[in-house]
Write an enzyme that holds these catalytic residues in place. Structure first.
Site, mmCIF file in Angstrom:
data_model
loop_
_atom_site.group_PDB
_atom_site.id
_atom_site.type_symbol
_atom_site.label_atom_id
_atom_site.label_comp_id
_atom_site.label_asym_id
_atom_site.label_seq_id
_atom_site.Cartn_x
_atom_site.Cartn_y
_atom_site.Cartn_z
ATOM 1 N N CYS A 35 10.749 3.639 -52.416
ATOM 2 C CA CYS A 35 11.001 2.198 -52.239
ATOM 3 C C CYS A 35 11.908 1.928 -51.041
ATOM 4 C CB CYS A 35 11.615 1.633 -53.506
ATOM 5 S SG CYS A 35 13.116 2.492 -54.017
ATOM 6 N N GLN A 49 9.044 -4.900 -56.137
ATOM 7 C CA GLN A 49 8.853 -3.607 -55.479
ATOM 8 C C GLN A 49 7.554 -2.945 -55.945
ATOM 9 O OE1 GLN A 49 10.841 -1.720 -53.165
ATOM 10 N NE2 GLN A 49 8.957 -0.563 -53.144
ATOM 11 N N ASP A 56 13.121 7.960 -55.593
ATOM 12 C CA ASP A 56 14.093 6.905 -55.274
ATOM 13 C C ASP A 56 15.453 7.589 -55.173
ATOM 14 O OD1 ASP A 56 15.441 4.491 -54.985
ATOM 15 O OD2 ASP A 56 15.241 3.888 -57.088
ATOM 16 N N ARG A 84 6.112 -5.289 -48.960
ATOM 17 C CA ARG A 84 7.035 -6.145 -49.711
ATOM 18 C C ARG A 84 6.844 -7.607 -49.308
ATOM 19 N NH1 ARG A 84 11.532 -4.226 -51.798
ATOM 20 N NH2 ARG A 84 11.247 -6.059 -53.081
ATOM 21 N N ARG A 91 19.000 -11.075 -57.090
ATOM 22 C CA ARG A 91 19.225 -9.623 -57.147
ATOM 23 C C ARG A 91 20.636 -9.382 -57.662
ATOM 24 N NH1 ARG A 91 18.378 -4.720 -52.929
ATOM 25 N NH2 ARG A 91 16.279 -5.089 -53.673
ATOM 26 N N HIS A 120 12.615 -3.768 -61.181
ATOM 27 C CA HIS A 120 12.401 -4.186 -59.788
ATOM 28 C C HIS A 120 10.922 -4.572 -59.612
ATOM 29 C CE1 HIS A 120 13.186 -4.728 -55.681
ATOM 30 N NE2 HIS A 120 13.392 -3.490 -55.270
#
Ligand code: CP
Ligand code: NVA
Length: 333
Positions: A277, A140, A233, A316, A110, A137
């Site tokens: 998310c 996700q 988001d 996730r 990440r 991402h």
């Protein structure tokens, strides 16, 4: 070789890397892992596997999902804070990648630059998983698609509307995920934050070939009509903190509130869900929002029965487990 088998030994750097069959195969596998975990069944698909988690940005869900998923299947994960290792400072990324690839069976990364995760994949010789970069991402969006499918029993033909910062990592990848799944996707965002035209074109072609569509809108109340999922988001992604005031100004009209959810026309019929998310600024209970209150979503929407954000967060772990097992080569259910 079927598409899931073809994932063995491969990296997941962006969602476009996956064939449609592999994308759905991963969601199916995640659903099966979720069912098993609910029954208390743990497997050993990652037995004797060690994975390294290199994190340049903070994380709650993604970091923990990799750790728990590896542990559930008999493997182990080592968290490597970028400040504790030499990565890119006292050692080039290519050299660190070659070292870590000799030690770990797979590496999650990440950070900021997409180029970094790609360099890691090029030089490490092991599967590398993008755990979020400035551009995308992918893990996700696998969880998001699983969540939507759990809610509606299908993906194809559903309408997903993303409202907010339209050119961030989550918006970019959601557009690709929805397009690949044959959904109707609308990115509703101010002109200043519109997604890159070439990405839109690619997603639009992809969607059209699968019976779906991709559109960009600047009118929230109009865009959400008929939506089955409204997704938002944060307005300021990690690394963009200097843009805080500018984003507040641009994005206030794009807040997801109860009025906007009602404008879908689908609340009463139970045909719309709210997704995020996370982490979310939905109340004044964070350091950032203490003075200003909710930002991208109001608390009543966040806490509403149609909000599926915690299912999404849980998913996730199941989707990341599916990715690790499929790429490290242990799918045997
Ligand atoms: N959604 C997500 O990636 O959360 P974290 O930043 O907590 O990992
Ligand atoms: N767009 C957000 C996603 C966090 C999971 C960020 O990059 O900060």
């Amino acid at each position: 070789m079927n598409d899931m088998a073809s994932l063995k030994g491969r990296s997941l750097l962006r969602l476009e890397d996956l064939s449609d069959e592999a994308l759905i195969g991963l969601i199916d596998l995640a659903a099966e892992y979720k069912r098993r975990k609910r029954m208390g069944i743990r497997g050993d698909a990652l037995r004797h596997k060690s994975v390294g988690l290199i994190f340049e940005k903070s994380s709650t869900r993604t970091r923990c999902a990799f750790t728990v998923a590896a542990t559930d299947e008999g493997g182990r994960a080592e968290y490597l804070d970028i400040h504790d290792i030499h990565f890119g400072r006292k050692e080039s990324i290519a050299d660190s990648a070659r070292v870590l690839g000799r030690m770990f069976d797979g590496i999650a990364f990440r950070g900021f630059r997409q180029q970094t995760v790609e360099q890691l994949a090029t030089h490490s010789g092991v599967p590398v998983w993008n755990a979020l970069t400035d551009e995308c991402h992918p893990t996700q969006i696998l969880a998001d698609l699983l969540t939507i499918r759990e809610c509606f029993g299908r993906l194809k033909g559903l309408k997903v509307v993303y409202v907010g910062d339209g050119r961030n990592n989550v918006a970019n990848t959601l557009m690709i995920g929805c397009a690949k799944a044959g959904m109707h996707f609308v990115n509703c965002t101010p002109r200043e934050l519109a997604p890159a035209p070439d990405l839109c074109r690619m997603a639009s072609d992809m969607a059209a070939a699968r019976g779906g569509s991709v559109a960009v809108s600047h009118e929230p109340a109009d865009a959400v009509k008929g939506a089955n999922a409204v997704y938002t988001d944060v307005w300021v992604s990690m690394g963009e903190e200097a843009k805080f005031q500018e984003r507040l100004g641009l994005l206030r009209p794009y807040q997801v509130n109860m009025g906007l959810m009602q404008a879908t026309g689908n609340v009463k019929a139970g045909q719309v869900v709210f997704l995020h998310c996370l982490p979310a600024f939905h109340d004044g209970n964070t350091e950032v929002t203490r003075e200003i209150g909710p930002m991208e979503v109001t608390d009543d929407v966040f806490e509403a029965p149609f909000s599926k954000v915690f299912d999404e967060a849980e998913n996730r772990v199941h989707t990341i487990k599916a990715v690790m097992v499929a790429t490290l080569g242990g799918v045997e259910l």
